[in-house]
Design a protein around this motif. Structure first.
Motif, short mmCIF file in Angstrom:
data_model
loop_
_atom_site.label_atom_id
_atom_site.label_comp_id
_atom_site.label_asym_id
_atom_site.label_seq_id
_atom_site.Cartn_x
_atom_site.Cartn_y
_atom_site.Cartn_z
N LYS A 1 15.81 19.57 42.78
CA LYS A 1 14.80 19.14 41.88
C LYS A 1 15.08 19.87 40.52
O LYS A 1 15.15 21.18 40.32
CB LYS A 1 13.48 19.65 42.39
CG LYS A 1 12.26 19.03 41.33
CD LYS A 1 10.83 19.13 42.06
CE LYS A 1 10.78 20.82 42.14
NZ LYS A 1 9.14 20.99 42.61
N ASN B 1 14.24 19.17 36.06
CA ASN B 1 13.38 18.44 34.95
C ASN B 1 14.11 17.98 33.95
O ASN B 1 15.40 18.39 33.95
CB ASN B 1 11.93 19.32 34.31
CG ASN B 1 12.43 20.52 33.68
OD1 ASN B 1 13.15 20.35 32.87
ND2 ASN B 1 11.80 21.56 33.95
N ASP C 1 16.20 9.06 39.85
CA ASP C 1 15.03 9.15 38.70
C ASP C 1 14.12 7.76 38.51
O ASP C 1 14.67 6.91 37.54
CB ASP C 1 15.86 9.58 37.34
CG ASP C 1 14.78 9.52 35.96
OD1 ASP C 1 13.75 9.83 36.36
OD2 ASP C 1 15.43 9.42 34.94
N HIS D 1 12.63 15.40 38.23
CA HIS D 1 11.09 15.91 38.29
C HIS D 1 10.49 15.92 37.10
O HIS D 1 10.75 16.33 36.14
CB HIS D 1 11.09 17.40 39.01
CG HIS D 1 9.62 17.80 39.10
ND1 HIS D 1 8.73 17.34 40.10
CD2 HIS D 1 8.72 18.65 38.16
CE1 HIS D 1 7.46 17.86 39.81
NE2 HIS D 1 7.53 18.77 38.88
N ILE D 2 9.25 15.00 37.17
CA ILE D 2 8.41 14.77 35.84
C ILE D 2 7.23 15.43 36.28
O ILE D 2 6.22 15.56 37.04
CB ILE D 2 7.99 13.23 35.95
CG1 ILE D 2 9.44 12.50 35.77
CG2 ILE D 2 7.24 12.90 34.67
CD1 ILE D 2 10.46 12.52 34.64
N ASN D 3 6.85 16.55 35.11
CA ASN D 3 5.80 17.53 35.11
C ASN D 3 4.62 16.42 34.87
O ASN D 3 4.54 15.60 33.82
CB ASN D 3 5.81 18.27 34.21
CG ASN D 3 6.81 19.30 34.39
OD1 ASN D 3 7.18 19.57 35.73
ND2 ASN D 3 7.66 19.91 33.47
#
Length: 237
Positions: free
Chosen positions: A71, A73, A100, A233-235
């Motif tokens: 993982k 970002n 993604d 990984h999208i915050n």
């Protein structure tokens, strides 16, 4: 730095006798700038290594039900994918698969110096387009990006690559295309001079990368086995 140069030029123009003093000040400033650059690069490398350790700790603590892939970002993609901090991709012996669903990775790579192929775009999957994309990536030592969007079509794309040269996708995946000038199988009579066999420099050829992108959060197990999976990984906070 610019101030020192301006002061020196002014001293020369006004006939200042001891221009060696202002010249030395310029040299001192140049040295300070170089030291600052070195320290900045060291700090950047240290930060990248710390991020790498953090990602590894997160991976160790992943539950079995978590999605596949290490993982990261989008801000870490330069370190993880392009710079390969820690040589994780290189040591795996595999090419990276970017998982993604957000499409941010595709946007990121399209604006880098890459040859980008959209697997769902028939024009970009034409044999000659594919041939030149692969050949150009090898010739100039840059990344060939294959974006499969949300469709699992690796086998279909492999068939399209085979229309260029039988077994081409396998040669890319196992990296045999880069050995013993095997890439010359892609050369054609009438190609531009830039693709002359003698223009291929080994050190540059070895910089070639193949990157696959998928929006499917759960790619086929067979594809995962063949690649080094990286999950974007999208915050949400």
């Amino acid at each position: 730095m610019n101030k020192r140069i301006t002061e020196h030029d002014k001293a020369v123009t006004e006939g200042f006798a001891k221009t060696d003093i202002t010249l030395q000040m310029i040299h001192d400033s140049e040295a300070d700038v170089e030291v600052a650059k070195i320290n900045c690069e060291k700090a950047r490398e240290k930060l990248a290594q710390l991020k790498l350790k953090l990602r590894e700790k997160e991976k160790e603590g992943m539950a079995e039900e978590d999605l596949p892939g290490i993982k990261v970002n989008i801000k870490e993609l330069d370190d993880v994918l392009l710079r390969d901090v820690g040589n994780k991709i290189k040591e795996s012996g595999k090419w990276p698969l970017l998982i993604d669903p957000s499409s941010q990775a595709a946007t990121f790579l399209r604006y880098r110096d890459t040859n980008y192929l959209n697997a769902l775009n028939p024009a970009q999957m034409e044999p000659e387009k594919v041939r030149l994309a692969v050949l150009g990536s090898v010739r100039y030592g840059k990344s060939l990006v294959l974006d499969m969007m949300e469709v699992d079509m690796f086998d279909t794309v492999s068939d399209r690559f085979d229309e260029v040269h039988k077994g081409l996708m396998n040669m890319i995946m196992d990296k045999s295309l880069l050995k013993d000038e095997a890439y010359t199988c892609l050369l054609r009579k009438g190609d531009p001079q830039e693709y002359d066999k003698n223009k291929f420099i080994e050190n540059r050829v070895q910089n070639f990368k193949f990157v696959i992108i998928t929006k499917n959060p759960l790619p086929p197990a067979e594809l995962l086995e063949k690649t080094y999976a990286i999950r974007i990984h999208i915050n949400t906070m």
